[in-house]
Write an enzyme that holds these catalytic residues in place. Structure first.
Site, PDB file in Angstrom:
ATOM      1  N   LYS A   1      86.607  37.057 128.029  1.00 10.68           N
ATOM      2  CA  LYS A   1      85.829  36.401 129.053  1.00 10.68           C
ATOM      3  C   LYS A   1      84.339  36.313 128.680  1.00 10.68           C
ATOM      4  O   LYS A   1      83.369  35.542 128.749  1.00 10.68           O
ATOM      5  CB  LYS A   1      85.826  36.603 130.323  1.00 10.68           C
ATOM      6  CG  LYS A   1      87.429  36.616 131.122  1.00 10.68           C
ATOM      7  CD  LYS A   1      87.483  36.865 132.251  1.00 10.68           C
ATOM      8  CE  LYS A   1      87.065  38.456 132.786  1.00 10.68           C
ATOM      9  NZ  LYS A   1      88.014  39.389 132.079  1.00 10.68           N
TER      10      LYS A   1
ATOM     11  N   ARG B   1      87.458  39.491 141.563  1.00  8.68           N
ATOM     12  CA  ARG B   1      88.367  40.411 141.186  1.00  8.68           C
ATOM     13  C   ARG B   1      89.395  40.923 142.216  1.00  8.68           C
ATOM     14  O   ARG B   1      90.333  41.481 142.068  1.00  8.68           O
ATOM     15  CB  ARG B   1      87.880  41.799 140.703  1.00  8.68           C
ATOM     16  CG  ARG B   1      87.768  41.771 139.221  1.00  8.68           C
ATOM     17  CD  ARG B   1      87.460  42.791 138.599  1.00  8.68           C
ATOM     18  NE  ARG B   1      87.564  43.423 137.191  1.00  8.68           N
ATOM     19  CZ  ARG B   1      86.682  43.443 136.235  1.00  8.68           C
ATOM     20  NH1 ARG B   1      85.311  42.795 136.480  1.00  8.68           N
ATOM     21  NH2 ARG B   1      86.968  43.812 135.221  1.00  8.68           N
TER      22      ARG B   1
ATOM     23  N   ARG C   1      86.956  47.918 120.465  1.00 11.77           N
ATOM     24  CA  ARG C   1      85.832  47.037 120.995  1.00 11.77           C
ATOM     25  C   ARG C   1      84.681  47.850 120.773  1.00 11.77           C
ATOM     26  O   ARG C   1      84.687  49.102 121.287  1.00 11.77           O
ATOM     27  CB  ARG C   1      86.058  46.376 122.416  1.00 11.77           C
ATOM     28  CG  ARG C   1      85.128  45.399 122.766  1.00 11.77           C
ATOM     29  CD  ARG C   1      85.856  44.344 123.438  1.00 11.77           C
ATOM     30  NE  ARG C   1      85.823  44.691 124.656  1.00 11.77           N
ATOM     31  CZ  ARG C   1      85.935  43.818 125.972  1.00 11.77           C
ATOM     32  NH1 ARG C   1      86.583  42.599 125.785  1.00 11.77           N
ATOM     33  NH2 ARG C   1      86.028  44.324 127.185  1.00 11.77           N
TER      34      ARG C   1
ATOM     35  N   ARG D   1      82.970  51.973 125.211  1.00 14.60           N
ATOM     36  CA  ARG D   1      82.693  52.044 126.482  1.00 14.60           C
ATOM     37  C   ARG D   1      84.009  53.274 126.887  1.00 14.60           C
ATOM     38  O   ARG D   1      85.198  53.240 126.206  1.00 14.60           O
ATOM     39  CB  ARG D   1      83.334  50.796 127.245  1.00 14.60           C
ATOM     40  CG  ARG D   1      82.027  49.966 127.583  1.00 14.60           C
ATOM     41  CD  ARG D   1      82.196  48.792 128.200  1.00 14.60           C
ATOM     42  NE  ARG D   1      83.079  48.697 129.162  1.00 14.60           N
ATOM     43  CZ  ARG D   1      83.516  47.400 129.811  1.00 14.60           C
ATOM     44  NH1 ARG D   1      83.158  46.301 129.196  1.00 14.60           N
ATOM     45  NH2 ARG D   1      84.290  47.425 130.456  1.00 14.60           N
TER      46      ARG D   1
ATOM     47  N   ARG E   1      93.678  49.497 133.868  1.00 19.36           N
ATOM     48  CA  ARG E   1      92.923  48.466 134.350  1.00 19.36           C
ATOM     49  C   ARG E   1      93.853  47.160 134.068  1.00 19.36           C
ATOM     50  O   ARG E   1      93.945  46.322 135.022  1.00 19.36           O
ATOM     51  CB  ARG E   1      91.878  48.048 133.399  1.00 19.36           C
ATOM     52  CG  ARG E   1      90.655  49.070 133.447  1.00 19.36           C
ATOM     53  CD  ARG E   1      89.545  49.123 132.305  1.00 19.36           C
ATOM     54  NE  ARG E   1      88.829  47.934 132.465  1.00 19.36           N
ATOM     55  CZ  ARG E   1      88.412  47.465 131.424  1.00 19.36           C
ATOM     56  NH1 ARG E   1      88.341  48.029 130.068  1.00 19.36           N
ATOM     57  NH2 ARG E   1      87.324  46.601 131.622  1.00 19.36           N
TER      58      ARG E   1
HETATM   59  P1  AMP Z   1      84.322  44.660 133.004  1.00 20.60           P
HETATM   60  O1  AMP Z   1      82.976  44.784 132.302  1.00 20.60           O
HETATM   61  O2  AMP Z   1      84.217  43.285 133.966  1.00 20.60           O
HETATM   62  O3  AMP Z   1      85.671  44.677 132.495  1.00 20.60           O
HETATM   63  O4  AMP Z   1      84.157  45.668 134.471  1.00 20.60           O
HETATM   64  C1  AMP Z   1      84.165  47.058 133.874  1.00 20.60           C
HETATM   65  C2  AMP Z   1      84.519  47.665 135.614  1.00 20.60           C
HETATM   66  O5  AMP Z   1      83.497  47.382 136.300  1.00 20.60           O
HETATM   67  C3  AMP Z   1      85.771  47.565 135.984  1.00 20.60           C
HETATM   68  O6  AMP Z   1      86.937  47.900 135.524  1.00 20.60           O
HETATM   69  C4  AMP Z   1      85.507  47.997 137.593  1.00 20.60           C
HETATM   70  O7  AMP Z   1      85.558  49.138 137.734  1.00 20.60           O
HETATM   71  C5  AMP Z   1      83.916  47.346 137.593  1.00 20.60           C
HETATM   72  N1  AMP Z   1      83.850  45.848 138.150  1.00 20.60           N
HETATM   73  C6  AMP Z   1      83.394  44.982 137.611  1.00 20.60           C
HETATM   74  N2  AMP Z   1      83.453  43.956 138.160  1.00 20.60           N
HETATM   75  C7  AMP Z   1      84.061  44.245 139.422  1.00 20.60           C
HETATM   76  C8  AMP Z   1      84.369  43.390 140.613  1.00 20.60           C
HETATM   77  N3  AMP Z   1      84.096  42.218 140.778  1.00 20.60           N
HETATM   78  N4  AMP Z   1      84.973  44.042 141.602  1.00 20.60           N
HETATM   79  C9  AMP Z   1      85.168  45.442 141.481  1.00 20.60           C
HETATM   80  N5  AMP Z   1      85.107  46.135 140.541  1.00 20.60           N
HETATM   81  C10 AMP Z   1      84.059  45.410 139.424  1.00 20.60           C
END
Ligand code: AMP
Length: 210
Positions: A13, A88, A123, A156, A167
């Protein structure tokens, strides 16, 4: 145009969001990037979010809904935006409806768990601009440095194998119900997210008529 990119972590994404944001001249809004920046800066939001993120869990809805509403109210979102990583949960999607924020299309990235684990474990992310690389498939021109801004690339904390599995479980339980939520509204389009980033981008552009 207001777009949502939906899909498990590692579906691609972020890479696609960056590509189409340039094409459509609207901002990519990654709630993950906003939270990582807050952690780096040591803000109260960052302190609150870090423990959830390190465990591979979601940050509580009231916190993230506030962050998102504040972001989309900014001037650069007047002509639309691409949401990458939000919503989410179903309550996060309902919060958009309640705020009168209408979405034009939801692109649902469909990919197997096996592909995801392979992708995420290799990654690398740019510390400065959030661009994404992969040790085998998206190799930076200079090792350890971002092609776009020269920032340092890092792995990360939440991209270790066990955290990725967690996740994925969180995605299936809390986020996947959004597929039915948006399909029912008639605005969801499936995107085949196996294959290469170039193939995904071409598929997305076709759907958007670009
Ligand atoms: P991402 O970079 O989108 O994979 O997000 C990394 C982490 O940030 C996720 O595993 C969550 O812990 C937190 N996070 C990001 N976006 C959200 C969201 N919309 N709702 C809740 N947690 C979020």
């Amino acid at each position: 145009m207001r777009l949502i990119l939906l899909g498990p972590p590692g579906a691609g994404k972020g890479t696609i969001a960056k590509g189409i944001a340039e094409e459509l001249r609207i901002p990519q809004i990654s709630t993950g990037d906003i939270l990582r920046k807050a952690i780096k800066q040591g803000t109260p939001l960052g302190k609150q979010a870090q423990k959830y993120m390190d465990r591979g869990e979601l940050v509580p809805d009231p916190v993230i809904i506030g962050v998102l509403k504040e972001r989309v109210a900014q001037l650069d979102c007047t002509n639309g935006f691409i949401l990458d990583g939000y919503p989410r949960t179903v309550p996060q999607a309902v919060a958009l409806d309640h705020a009168g924020i209408e979405i034009d299309k939801v692109l649902n990235f469909v990919v197997t768990d096996q592909t995801i684990i392979k992708r995420i474990v290799g990654r690398l992310t740019c510390k400065e601009c959030g661009a994404i690389y992969h040790v085998k498939t998206i190799v930076p021109k200079v090792a350890g440095k971002c092609d776009h801004c020269g920032g340092a690339l890092y792995k990360r904390e939440d991209e270790q194998k066990e955290t990725v599995r967690k996740r994925l479980r969180v995605y299936k339980k809390q986020t996947a119900p959004l597929i039915a939520f948006y399909r029912k509204k008639g605005i969801l389009v499936d995107i085949d997210a196996e294959g290469t980033p170039e193939e995904h981008l071409a598929a997305v552009k076709r759907v958007l008529g670009k």
